[in-house]
Scaffold this active site. Structure first.
Site, PDB file in Angstrom:
ATOM      1  N   HIS A   1      -0.980   4.309   7.425  1.00 18.96           N
ATOM      2  CA  HIS A   1      -0.446   5.016   6.266  1.00 18.96           C
ATOM      3  C   HIS A   1      -0.239   6.507   6.533  1.00 18.96           C
ATOM      4  O   HIS A   1      -1.132   7.167   7.076  1.00 18.96           O
ATOM      5  CB  HIS A   1      -1.395   4.851   5.073  1.00 18.96           C
ATOM      6  CG  HIS A   1      -1.710   3.422   4.763  1.00 18.96           C
ATOM      7  ND1 HIS A   1      -2.904   2.835   5.121  1.00 18.96           N
ATOM      8  CD2 HIS A   1      -0.968   2.461   4.153  1.00 18.96           C
ATOM      9  CE1 HIS A   1      -2.899   1.569   4.725  1.00 18.96           C
ATOM     10  NE2 HIS A   1      -1.733   1.320   4.160  1.00 18.96           N
TER      11      HIS A   1
ATOM     12  N   SER B   1       0.798  -1.229   0.000  1.00 16.95           N
ATOM     13  CA  SER B   1       0.000   0.000   0.000  1.00 16.95           C
ATOM     14  C   SER B   1       0.826   1.272   0.000  1.00 16.95           C
ATOM     15  O   SER B   1       0.295   2.349  -0.298  1.00 16.95           O
ATOM     16  CB  SER B   1      -0.931   0.010   1.218  1.00 16.95           C
ATOM     17  OG  SER B   1      -0.182  -0.118   2.418  1.00 16.95           O
TER      18      SER B   1
ATOM     19  N   ASP C   1      -4.272   7.235   8.261  1.00 18.12           N
ATOM     20  CA  ASP C   1      -5.091   6.234   8.929  1.00 18.12           C
ATOM     21  C   ASP C   1      -4.212   5.365   9.819  1.00 18.12           C
ATOM     22  O   ASP C   1      -3.076   5.750  10.132  1.00 18.12           O
ATOM     23  CB  ASP C   1      -5.915   5.418   7.921  1.00 18.12           C
ATOM     24  CG  ASP C   1      -5.052   4.556   6.998  1.00 18.12           C
ATOM     25  OD1 ASP C   1      -3.822   4.446   7.229  1.00 18.12           O
ATOM     26  OD2 ASP C   1      -5.596   3.969   6.046  1.00 18.12           O
TER      27      ASP C   1
END
Length: 361
Positions: free
Chosen positions: A322, A34, A319
């Protein structure tokens, strides 16, 4: 119809030549997790998805593209800084253009890792599958611009790879605790080394290998093991350091073994940790909570429109796992400073340009 097809092919051959002539880096490709994913999970039956609001609230148009961030991720920021393009599309996007193919795409999948269990447990794309997508890409771009131009694009482009984060934070911590970590890390490194060699075999020559982030300092890591004071979880950071040391050593070994392989270990851990430990000079206020999710406004760790803070630029983390785009900008700036002789605007790296030729020395 035949002549129209021929004309399009000829035009894109000329376009590809122009791209290569304009820059030492004609395209950028990304593999891994990610940190780099720009939306490949959107149409997968995956646990990890970021294609809903408020993700993308600060992206162009405020669109949730599947990037696990409020805005751009390092894939986009580095492509912009190398003068390639503003954003890098996901390879599984339904509307890829010939221009997208020639200038680079992203194969990374949020939640993925080196260990197949990491990806399969979340329904995302394992790293070997990402390599298979790259093989498919090579066929498409070769059909588009011809074998020689395709080979030039592939050999002169930059490849970003981010792996290890989810293998440690998810698979090892939750599923593989009976295996001593140095042994587990060695298995990860062996698989990763094979991936780098396969990438070399497909024509890649300029590869940037990202370290893990300081996993124990992520809001999720603090929540799980940081205690009531939400300090950085020592053990997870220690595991990340052990893995990163092995990864750096493996990269150096591969570079010494394979001819003309400009593969670099890129330390992401340290610049992000520096921001966390000393946030005020960069204008960050909160380093332990997330703007959305497990932060002060979080609801059960889920990032929703009801849980988002008002000013993400003051948060290091968007979040539970991240960074915000602004934090990424500082990390990318540090990376570029470490591998170039060019002064980059730290506060707005996404709008800056670097001398890409010095980056490849």
């Amino acid at each position: 119809m035949f002549w129209e097809t021929q004309l399009v092919t000829i035009l894109f051959v000329f376009f590809a030549k122009a791209v290569i002539a304009k820059s030492a880096v004609p395209a950028l490709f990304a593999f891994g997790d990610s940190i780099l994913d720009t939306g490949n999970n959107n149409n997968l039956l995956a646990i990890t998805k970021c294609n809903y609001p408020p993700y993308g609230r600060d992206f162009q148009g405020g669109i949730p593209t599947g990037r696990c961030c409020n805005g751009k991720v390092p894939t986009d920021l580095i492509a912009r800084s190398l003068g390639i393009k503003e954003t890098v599309p996901a390879y599984l996007s339904s509307n890829l253009s010939p221009h997208d193919l020639v200038t680079g795409v992203c194969f990374a999948s949020a939640g993925s890792g080196i260990d197949d269990l990491t990806a399969t447990s979340q329904g995302v794309l394992p790293v070997p599958a990402q390599l298979g997508m790259f093989r498919d890409y090579i066929g498409k771009v070769t059909a588009l611009v011809g074998q020689q131009q395709a080979a030039d694009i592939i050999s002169n482009s930059v490849y970003l790879v981010s792996v290890g984060n989810n293998d440690i934070a998810i698979t090892y911590t939750r599923l593989a605790t009976t295996l001593p970590f140095p042994l587990y890390a060695a298995r990860l490194i062996d698989t990763t080394s094979k991936f780098f060699k396969n990438l070399y075999g497909l024509g890649a020559r300029k590869v940037w290998v990202f370290s893990t982030v300081p996993l124990g300092c992520l809001p999720g890591g603090r929540t799980v093991a940081g205690g009531p004071l939400r300090i950085c979880a020592f053990l997870e950071n220690q595991l990340a350091q052990i893995f990163n040391a092995q990864l750096s050593s493996a990269v150096n070994s591969i570079r010494a073994t394979l001819p003309n392989y400009d593969i670099k270990f890129i330390d992401v851990y340290t610049p992000l940790l520096n921001i966390i430990n000393n946030p005020q000079p960069a204008g960050f206020i909160d380093v332990s909570e997330a703007c959305c999710g497990t932060g002060a406004y979080g609801i059960s760790g889920i990032c929703t429109l009801l849980s988002v803070c008002s000013n993400p630029s003051t948060y290091v983390f968007w979040d539970f796992a991240h960074p915000t785009e602004r934090a990424y900008q500082f990390v990318v700036s540090s990376i570029l400073h470490s591998h170039t002789n060019t002064n980059t605007n730290t506060n707005n790296v996404s709008n800056s340009s670097v001398n890409s030729s010095s980056l490849l020395s």
